[in-house]
Scaffold this active site. Sequence first.
Site, PDB file in Angstrom:
ATOM      1  N   GLN A  77       0.356   7.733  81.697  1.00 12.92           N
ATOM      2  CA  GLN A  77      -0.910   7.021  82.289  1.00 12.92           C
ATOM      3  C   GLN A  77       0.081   6.279  83.247  1.00 12.92           C
ATOM      4  O   GLN A  77       0.474   5.253  82.744  1.00 12.92           O
ATOM      5  CB  GLN A  77      -1.677   6.398  81.492  1.00 12.92           C
ATOM      6  CG  GLN A  77      -2.720   5.576  82.172  1.00 12.92           C
ATOM      7  CD  GLN A  77      -3.585   4.416  81.170  1.00 12.92           C
ATOM      8  OE1 GLN A  77      -3.432   4.396  79.949  1.00 12.92           O
ATOM      9  NE2 GLN A  77      -4.737   4.141  81.529  1.00 12.92           N
ATOM     10  N   LYS A  81      23.674   8.210  46.552  1.00 10.73           N
ATOM     11  CA  LYS A  81      23.513   8.593  48.351  1.00 10.73           C
ATOM     12  C   LYS A  81      23.989   9.884  48.356  1.00 10.73           C
ATOM     13  O   LYS A  81      25.320  10.215  48.094  1.00 10.73           O
ATOM     14  CB  LYS A  81      24.032   7.609  48.911  1.00 10.73           C
ATOM     15  CG  LYS A  81      23.805   7.848  50.474  1.00 10.73           C
ATOM     16  CD  LYS A  81      24.504   6.698  51.363  1.00 10.73           C
ATOM     17  CE  LYS A  81      24.310   6.988  52.828  1.00 10.73           C
ATOM     18  NZ  LYS A  81      25.052   6.076  53.606  1.00 10.73           N
ATOM     19  N   HIS A 100      25.316   2.785  34.391  1.00 10.25           N
ATOM     20  CA  HIS A 100      25.678   1.347  34.552  1.00 10.25           C
ATOM     21  C   HIS A 100      26.670   1.217  35.826  1.00 10.25           C
ATOM     22  O   HIS A 100      27.567   1.818  35.930  1.00 10.25           O
ATOM     23  CB  HIS A 100      26.390   0.722  33.405  1.00 10.25           C
ATOM     24  CG  HIS A 100      25.707   1.104  32.238  1.00 10.25           C
ATOM     25  ND1 HIS A 100      24.576   0.462  31.590  1.00 10.25           N
ATOM     26  CD2 HIS A 100      26.172   1.900  31.073  1.00 10.25           C
ATOM     27  CE1 HIS A 100      24.345   0.897  30.333  1.00 10.25           C
ATOM     28  NE2 HIS A 100      25.126   1.872  30.158  1.00 10.25           N
ATOM     29  N   ASN A 153      28.497  12.722  31.893  1.00 10.38           N
ATOM     30  CA  ASN A 153      28.294  11.341  31.558  1.00 10.38           C
ATOM     31  C   ASN A 153      29.281  10.722  32.401  1.00 10.38           C
ATOM     32  O   ASN A 153      30.365  10.852  32.548  1.00 10.38           O
ATOM     33  CB  ASN A 153      28.693  10.829  30.235  1.00 10.38           C
ATOM     34  CG  ASN A 153      28.470   9.279  30.072  1.00 10.38           C
ATOM     35  OD1 ASN A 153      27.250   9.098  29.655  1.00 10.38           O
ATOM     36  ND2 ASN A 153      29.411   8.728  29.941  1.00 10.38           N
ATOM     37  N   ARG A 166      46.737   6.025  35.235  1.00  9.87           N
ATOM     38  CA  ARG A 166      46.884   4.493  35.114  1.00  9.87           C
ATOM     39  C   ARG A 166      48.002   4.059  34.439  1.00  9.87           C
ATOM     40  O   ARG A 166      48.837   4.833  33.995  1.00  9.87           O
ATOM     41  CB  ARG A 166      45.712   3.841  34.392  1.00  9.87           C
ATOM     42  CG  ARG A 166      45.863   4.398  33.029  1.00  9.87           C
ATOM     43  CD  ARG A 166      44.609   3.946  32.097  1.00  9.87           C
ATOM     44  NE  ARG A 166      44.970   4.372  30.611  1.00  9.87           N
ATOM     45  CZ  ARG A 166      43.709   4.567  29.632  1.00  9.87           C
ATOM     46  NH1 ARG A 166      42.690   4.668  30.216  1.00  9.87           N
ATOM     47  NH2 ARG A 166      44.029   4.946  28.638  1.00  9.87           N
TER      48      ARG A 166
END
Length: 430
Positions: free
Chosen positions: A74, A332, A344, A358, A421
């Site tokens: 318009q 994500k 957790h 796990n 580690r």
Amino acid sequence: MISKTHTFVILASGHGRRMNSDLPKVLHKIGSFSMLQHVIYNAKQLNPENIAVVVDQPLIERLKCFKDIQLITQELTLGTGDAVKTAMRNLRELPDSSIVVVQYGDTPLIKSSTITKMISYLEGKALVCLGFRTSNKEYGRLIIENGSLREIVEAKSDKNNHEEFLANAGIMVACAKNLRELVEKIECNSSTHEYYLTDIVSIAVKSNLNVGYVITGGEEATGINNRNDLIKAEFYFQENKRKIFTDSGVTLVAPETVFFSLDTQIARDSVIYPYVFFGTGVKIESGAKILPFSHLENCLIKSNAEVGPFTRIRGNTTIGNKAKIGNFVEVKTSEVGQNTRIKHLSYIGNAKVGQESNIGAGTIVCNYDGKNKHETNIGSNCFVGANSSLIAPLNIHDESVIAAGSVIVEDVPEKSLAIAREKQVTKRIK
């Protein structure tokens, strides 16, 4: 005989100054979707031949991403009558018998069932309008005489100043032939220099044409002009969604604390706990549980899975059957397999996790190198110990174990233990 084909003409031009926003009014959101998307979504439920959206020039660039619609510009915002006139001139190839539904982009809660009712009532009439009852005396009014609609007037022009009246919801249904002829007869208002679509009612009556009306609820007909109207519409939308889900067999433990998007899908026997937010693109299969304070968007939660509390899931993620995603976990752009546990304080991004695995507390998938994101694949029946960092790209094969506290940078073969580690050193304190 009423035509089975129909076209929607949605009026969406105008910025909406009362919203006090840089964003055009029809792009403000209800249930995570813009008002205009609501109108288009409901229109598509009726499988129309065409959906034409009349917009002004500033809005047209923003709407090019909308699919399966025809944009009509318009050039000058000269009112609703001019907008429909512009639309019908652009839809000149529309058959005379085709039904045209004229709807406003700022009235997003009109149900497809209401439009269907209006279409079915069109038989033997030139035009059907939609009215609703309200205590708000600012709405335009449908003037009814002997059961027929005679005209639509502004509240200040209601000579009888009725205490009870039908307000104008703005939706109209007509066959293309009648609508073309009627809008061409609309004259410019001398005081506002605009063309008002509502004038076609009195024009039709003066031409000895029958004009009908349908009544709907005030909540459904809510028009949005400012932020307060937007708040009301969001409230009505959420209340309606909650009722739809509870009626279809979904348990909402505290309904007033759960918020849905327009496209949210939840199967029966699912349980939604308090303070859950559903963004766009969420599908919940039967028997799933969404625990408190979870935020979900663009994800599939499969049957009998459990999510939450305090969980965020997004980015085209799939959570498998009977999987458990626990507190303070973000997932994500990932796939989590059946019966897998991520209970957790973890981040899983751009990853595939197999069945029966796990993922221990504090596990982080390090998927971003500062420029690009990389994938991590964790097989089935794997155990990832607590406080592990998995540096993508990475493959951890089936039945492998990652020792707690490890930083894993190399692929782990099947049925292997990976430890990365420092060796513990213990010294006596003197």
